[in-house]
Design an enzyme around this catalytic site. Structure first.
Site, PDB file in Angstrom:
ATOM      1  N   CYS A 142       0.827  -1.202   0.000  1.00 39.72           N
ATOM      2  CA  CYS A 142       0.000   0.000   0.000  1.00 39.72           C
ATOM      3  C   CYS A 142       0.863   1.255   0.000  1.00 39.72           C
ATOM      4  O   CYS A 142       1.863   1.318   0.723  1.00 39.72           O
ATOM      5  CB  CYS A 142      -0.839  -0.035   1.269  1.00 39.72           C
TER       6      CYS A 142
HETATM    7  N1  NDP Z   1      -7.424  -1.258   1.933  1.00 37.41           N
HETATM    8  C1  NDP Z   1      -6.812  -0.202   1.449  1.00 37.41           C
HETATM    9  O1  NDP Z   1      -6.180   0.559   2.162  1.00 37.41           O
HETATM   10  C2  NDP Z   1      -6.885   0.105   0.008  1.00 37.41           C
HETATM   11  C3  NDP Z   1      -7.260  -0.842  -0.885  1.00 37.41           C
HETATM   12  N2  NDP Z   1      -7.269  -0.573  -2.217  1.00 37.41           N
HETATM   13  C4  NDP Z   1      -7.709  -1.634  -3.122  1.00 37.41           C
HETATM   14  O2  NDP Z   1      -7.492  -1.244  -4.459  1.00 37.41           O
HETATM   15  C5  NDP Z   1      -8.567  -1.671  -5.289  1.00 37.41           C
HETATM   16  C6  NDP Z   1      -9.090  -0.510  -6.069  1.00 37.41           C
HETATM   17  O3  NDP Z   1      -9.826   0.316  -5.182  1.00 37.41           O
HETATM   18  P1  NDP Z   1     -10.717   1.517  -5.717  1.00 37.41           P
HETATM   19  O4  NDP Z   1      -9.815   2.510  -6.397  1.00 37.41           O
HETATM   20  O5  NDP Z   1     -11.573   2.021  -4.633  1.00 37.41           O
HETATM   21  O6  NDP Z   1     -11.639   0.770  -6.757  1.00 37.41           O
HETATM   22  P2  NDP Z   1     -12.259   1.253  -8.078  1.00 37.41           P
HETATM   23  O7  NDP Z   1     -11.191   1.694  -8.997  1.00 37.41           O
HETATM   24  O8  NDP Z   1     -13.209   0.210  -8.525  1.00 37.41           O
HETATM   25  O9  NDP Z   1     -13.077   2.521  -7.574  1.00 37.41           O
HETATM   26  C7  NDP Z   1     -14.316   2.375  -7.015  1.00 37.41           C
HETATM   27  C8  NDP Z   1     -15.133   3.633  -7.186  1.00 37.41           C
HETATM   28  O10 NDP Z   1     -14.904   4.463  -6.071  1.00 37.41           O
HETATM   29  C9  NDP Z   1     -14.357   5.707  -6.519  1.00 37.41           C
HETATM   30  N3  NDP Z   1     -13.329   6.040  -5.550  1.00 37.41           N
HETATM   31  C10 NDP Z   1     -12.133   5.435  -5.351  1.00 37.41           C
HETATM   32  N4  NDP Z   1     -11.471   6.013  -4.342  1.00 37.41           N
HETATM   33  C11 NDP Z   1     -12.276   7.009  -3.907  1.00 37.41           C
HETATM   34  C12 NDP Z   1     -12.169   7.967  -2.901  1.00 37.41           C
HETATM   35  N5  NDP Z   1     -11.056   8.046  -2.156  1.00 37.41           N
HETATM   36  N6  NDP Z   1     -13.200   8.825  -2.723  1.00 37.41           N
HETATM   37  C13 NDP Z   1     -14.301   8.755  -3.470  1.00 37.41           C
HETATM   38  N7  NDP Z   1     -14.469   7.883  -4.460  1.00 37.41           N
HETATM   39  C14 NDP Z   1     -13.470   7.012  -4.670  1.00 37.41           C
HETATM   40  C15 NDP Z   1     -13.822   5.447  -7.902  1.00 37.41           C
HETATM   41  O11 NDP Z   1     -13.857   6.597  -8.717  1.00 37.41           O
HETATM   42  P3  NDP Z   1     -12.509   7.358  -9.170  1.00 37.41           P
HETATM   43  O12 NDP Z   1     -11.492   6.288  -9.469  1.00 37.41           O
HETATM   44  O13 NDP Z   1     -12.922   8.138 -10.350  1.00 37.41           O
HETATM   45  O14 NDP Z   1     -12.137   8.199  -7.986  1.00 37.41           O
HETATM   46  C16 NDP Z   1     -14.781   4.429  -8.431  1.00 37.41           C
HETATM   47  O15 NDP Z   1     -15.943   5.008  -8.921  1.00 37.41           O
HETATM   48  C17 NDP Z   1      -9.567  -2.355  -4.373  1.00 37.41           C
HETATM   49  O16 NDP Z   1      -9.366  -3.734  -4.445  1.00 37.41           O
HETATM   50  C18 NDP Z   1      -9.216  -1.839  -3.000  1.00 37.41           C
HETATM   51  O17 NDP Z   1      -9.486  -2.777  -1.989  1.00 37.41           O
HETATM   52  C19 NDP Z   1      -6.896   0.639  -2.706  1.00 37.41           C
HETATM   53  C20 NDP Z   1      -6.456   1.621  -1.867  1.00 37.41           C
HETATM   54  C21 NDP Z   1      -6.494   1.463  -0.430  1.00 37.41           C
HETATM   55  N1  LIG Z   2      -3.505   1.082  -0.196  1.00 37.84           N
HETATM   56  C1  LIG Z   2      -3.575  -0.066  -0.863  1.00 37.84           C
HETATM   57  N2  LIG Z   2      -3.965  -1.164  -0.185  1.00 37.84           N
HETATM   58  C2  LIG Z   2      -4.066  -2.284  -0.885  1.00 37.84           C
HETATM   59  C3  LIG Z   2      -3.762  -2.357  -2.239  1.00 37.84           C
HETATM   60  N3  LIG Z   2      -3.985  -3.614  -2.641  1.00 37.84           N
HETATM   61  C4  LIG Z   2      -4.412  -4.277  -1.573  1.00 37.84           C
HETATM   62  N4  LIG Z   2      -4.455  -3.489  -0.505  1.00 37.84           N
HETATM   63  C5  LIG Z   2      -4.824  -3.817   0.861  1.00 37.84           C
HETATM   64  O1  LIG Z   2      -3.752  -4.522   1.498  1.00 37.84           O
HETATM   65  C6  LIG Z   2      -4.278  -5.685   2.146  1.00 37.84           C
HETATM   66  C7  LIG Z   2      -3.205  -6.739   2.353  1.00 37.84           C
HETATM   67  O2  LIG Z   2      -2.252  -6.251   3.263  1.00 37.84           O
HETATM   68  P1  LIG Z   2      -0.966  -7.085   3.732  1.00 37.84           P
HETATM   69  O3  LIG Z   2      -0.295  -6.178   4.702  1.00 37.84           O
HETATM   70  O4  LIG Z   2      -1.466  -8.329   4.397  1.00 37.84           O
HETATM   71  O5  LIG Z   2      -0.121  -7.382   2.563  1.00 37.84           O
HETATM   72  C8  LIG Z   2      -5.401  -6.092   1.220  1.00 37.84           C
HETATM   73  O6  LIG Z   2      -6.293  -6.988   1.798  1.00 37.84           O
HETATM   74  C9  LIG Z   2      -6.012  -4.739   0.882  1.00 37.84           C
HETATM   75  O7  LIG Z   2      -6.910  -4.290   1.859  1.00 37.84           O
HETATM   76  C10 LIG Z   2      -3.318  -1.196  -2.905  1.00 37.84           C
HETATM   77  O8  LIG Z   2      -2.998  -1.186  -4.087  1.00 37.84           O
HETATM   78  N5  LIG Z   2      -3.244  -0.070  -2.166  1.00 37.84           N
END
Ligand code: NDP
Ligand SMILES: Nc1nc2c(ncn2[C@@H]2O[C@H](COP(=O)(O)O)[C@@H](O)[C@H]2O)c(=O)[nH]1
Length: 327
Positions: free
Chosen positions: A175
């Site tokens: 991340c």
């Molecule tokens: N657990 C974590 O800390 C994180 C996990 N991830 C993982 O990365 C993958 C992609 O995630 P994600 O980008 O959400 O998925 P998507 O690209 O499918 O986005 C989902 C929707 O949410 C919108 N969106 C995304 N981020 C935000 C935000 N911060 N505020 C408002 N709207 C938002 C996007 O629009 P738009 O792209 O136009 O903004 C899109 O319409 C997922 O599998 C997720 O679990 C990603 C980052 C953090």
């Molecule tokens: N900020 C982001 N978080 C992400 C992304 N892809 C996955 N994830 C999150 O990480 C955990 C796994 O964490 P780990 O410490 O066990 O390796 C996963 O389940 C998601 O919630 C990303 O691209 N950006």
């Protein structure tokens, strides 16, 4: 917020053992109406799980959540799992086509046992609307919603109908959200979990930041019913990531779901790629996790997982690792 800490700042305090062997300790957990061998689920990421691993886990009574990055294969995946008498557990996003997908499942009378709404910032109307859409069309499915990092978010998603919430914004190994946005639970994930668990009336999945098997027990202590893990599940023989050889050693790729490798473009990138050492068969890790958790339960003075929930703990400043490199 009082008491801010992370996994490496905590030690659980042993209580008198009530078992003669660690093998007497039961690590199983009931989650969404099914009982699984471990309170652990491999992350729903493309380098961590694929259809074969999902099938293996379901056949062997482990929980799994299939990722959402081959959207066109999900319907057949559900059909296939059900045809084999196995539960189906899939992920969805929140874009328009995902609404249609849920309706398609309903039209074919395919109700996955578990549906995880998987987006970065889960405290949003986008997720609330999707929870309600799923509950309307597939009322039998157990809905996991995330990711979130505050009690307000847990309450709102539960109120919207989520059956469980997933906690963890930015603590993951691949991340870079914390660096690129300045936000998240990175560095205090365990305290955030505790904070959220106090508000929750339904199960919580702790997601991200697990670096050792002891962190699983700590997650359970601070309120997790299930623990989602990426990096510790990367690098196995079965892992979908590419395998490379460097200086005679094997490594496998592990990349973030919001990395350019997943997205195919450099837009809103919040994840990176790394290579982890090849680890051998997945089952070896699952077995070692079970043994370590059995040991945790014995230190908690019980013979089942619930014993861990009530143990005392101390906050150890300067980290429990004494400078040792463990990961
Ligand atoms: N657990 C974590 O800390 C994180 C996990 N991830 C993982 O990365 C993958 C992609 O995630 P994600 O980008 O959400 O998925 P998507 O690209 O499918 O986005 C989902 C929707 O949410 C919108 N969106 C995304 N981020 C935000 C935000 N911060 N505020 C408002 N709207 C938002 C996007 O629009 P738009 O792209 O136009 O903004 C899109 O319409 C997922 O599998 C997720 O679990 C990603 C980052 C953090
Ligand atoms: N900020 C982001 N978080 C992400 C992304 N892809 C996955 N994830 C999150 O990480 C955990 C796994 O964490 P780990 O410490 O066990 O390796 C996963 O389940 C998601 O919630 C990303 O691209 N950006």
């Amino acid at each position: 917020m009082d008491n801010v800490f992370d996994y490496e700042d905590i030690q659980l305090i042993p209580a008198k053992s009530m078992v003669n062997s660690r093998s007497e300790c039961d690590t199983s957990v009931t989650f969404g109406g099914r009982t699984f061998k471990l309170p652990v689920v491999p992350a729903n990421m493309q380098t961590i799980i694929d259809e074969n691993i999902a099938m293996y886990l379901a056949e062997n009574d482990y929980f799994y959540i299939m990722h959402r990055f081959n959207p066109g294969k999900r319907l057949d995946f559900v059909k296939d799992m059900h045809a084999r008498g196995l539960y189906a557990s899939i992920s969805v996003g929140v874009k328009e086509e995902e609404y249609t997908f849920i309706q398609q499942l309903a039209a074919e009378q395919l109700s996955p046992e578990y549906i995880t709404i998987d987006i970065a910032h889960g405290h949003s109307n986008a997720v609330i609307n999707m929870i309600q859409h799923i509950k309307k069309h597939l009322p039998q499915s157990f809905v996991i919603a995330g990711n979130v990092g505050t009690p307000e978010a847990v309450r709102e998603l539960e109120h919207a109908g989520a059956d469980a919430t997933k906690v963890g914004i930015g603590p993951g190994k691949v991340c870079i959200t914390k660096i690129k946005t300045g936000f998240g639970t990175g560095g205090w994930q365990l305290a955030a979990l505790r904070w959220c668990a106090k508000a929750a009336t339904k199960p919580i999945i702790a997601d991200g930041g697990i670096r050792t098997h002891g962190d699983i027990a700590k997650s359970v202590r601070f309120g997790a019913s299930m623990v989602m893990i990426g990096s510790l599940f990367a690098g196995h023989e079965e892992s979908p990531g590419e395998t490379v050889e460097r200086d005679g050693k094997l490594y496998k790729e592990y990349f973030g779901s919001a990395s350019e490798f997943q997205k195919g473009e450099r837009r809103n990138v919040e994840g990176k790629k790394m290579f982890v050492e090849y680890k051998g068969p997945l089952q070896d890790t699952l077995t070692e996790m079970e043994q370590d958790l059995q040991s945790s339960i014995s230190y908690a003075g019980g013979d089942r997982l619930a014993a861990i929930r009530t143990v005392d703990y101390v906050i150890v400043k300067n980290s429990i690792f004494n400078g040792d490199k463990v990961y």
